[in-house]
Design a protein around this motif. Structure first.
Motif, PDB file in Angstrom:
ATOM      1  N   ALA A 184       0.820  -1.208   0.000  1.00 30.92           N
ATOM      2  CA  ALA A 184       0.000   0.000   0.000  1.00 30.92           C
ATOM      3  C   ALA A 184       0.855   1.259   0.000  1.00 30.92           C
ATOM      4  CB  ALA A 184      -0.900   0.008   1.238  1.00 30.92           C
ATOM      5  N   THR A 185       0.352   2.270  -0.671  1.00 33.01           N
ATOM      6  CA  THR A 185       0.951   3.598  -0.565  1.00 33.01           C
ATOM      7  C   THR A 185       0.347   4.275   0.658  1.00 33.01           C
ATOM      8  OG1 THR A 185      -0.783   4.647  -1.877  1.00 33.01           O
ATOM      9  CG2 THR A 185       1.138   3.794  -3.083  1.00 33.01           C
ATOM     10  N   GLY A 201      -3.321   4.947   0.140  1.00 32.18           N
ATOM     11  CA  GLY A 201      -4.266   3.837   0.161  1.00 32.18           C
ATOM     12  C   GLY A 201      -4.306   3.042   1.447  1.00 32.18           C
ATOM     13  N   ALA A 202      -3.348   3.265   2.331  1.00 34.75           N
ATOM     14  CA  ALA A 202      -3.235   2.435   3.536  1.00 34.75           C
ATOM     15  C   ALA A 202      -4.507   2.417   4.384  1.00 34.75           C
ATOM     16  CB  ALA A 202      -2.047   2.888   4.375  1.00 34.75           C
ATOM     17  N   TYR A 251      -7.156   0.005   2.985  1.00 30.67           N
ATOM     18  CA  TYR A 251      -6.833  -1.406   3.187  1.00 30.67           C
ATOM     19  C   TYR A 251      -6.948  -1.792   4.663  1.00 30.67           C
ATOM     20  CZ  TYR A 251      -5.176  -0.717  -1.530  1.00 30.67           C
ATOM     21  OH  TYR A 251      -5.109  -0.392  -2.858  1.00 30.67           O
TER      22      TYR A 251
END
Length: 84
Positions: free
Chosen positions: A57-58, A61-62, A65
């Motif tokens: 994940a970046t 985006g973390a 997720y």
């Protein structure tokens, strides 16, 4: 989706890796990623023998997720860049 290298104690059949999840910058923050990820994880759970799903994940985006239950793995990946 592509097969992931299994962690210790996992078989190739039960581990998968989600890769290349991206959203056009002009379309971000509109909720498109959540239903896509939900559908993929539902499919994994209902129609495959998958027991572990990995992804990288970046920072952007973390949180998404993590809201699905993703967490740091017990055996984190390491990487060596050889310069070759």
């Amino acid at each position: 989706m592509r097969c992931a290298r299994a962690q210790p104690g996992q078989s190739q059949r039960t581990a998968r890796h989600i890769s290349n999840v991206s959203t056009d910058p002009r379309r971000r923050r509109r909720g498109y990623a959540r239903p896509c990820l939900d559908a993929l994880l539902t499919w994994f759970g209902e129609e495959t023998p998958v027991t572990v799903v990995n992804l990288n994940a970046t920072g952007d985006g973390a949180a998404l997720y993590e809201s699905f239950g993703f967490a740091a793995p017990r055996h984190p990946a390491l990487q060596l860049r050889t310069g070759a």
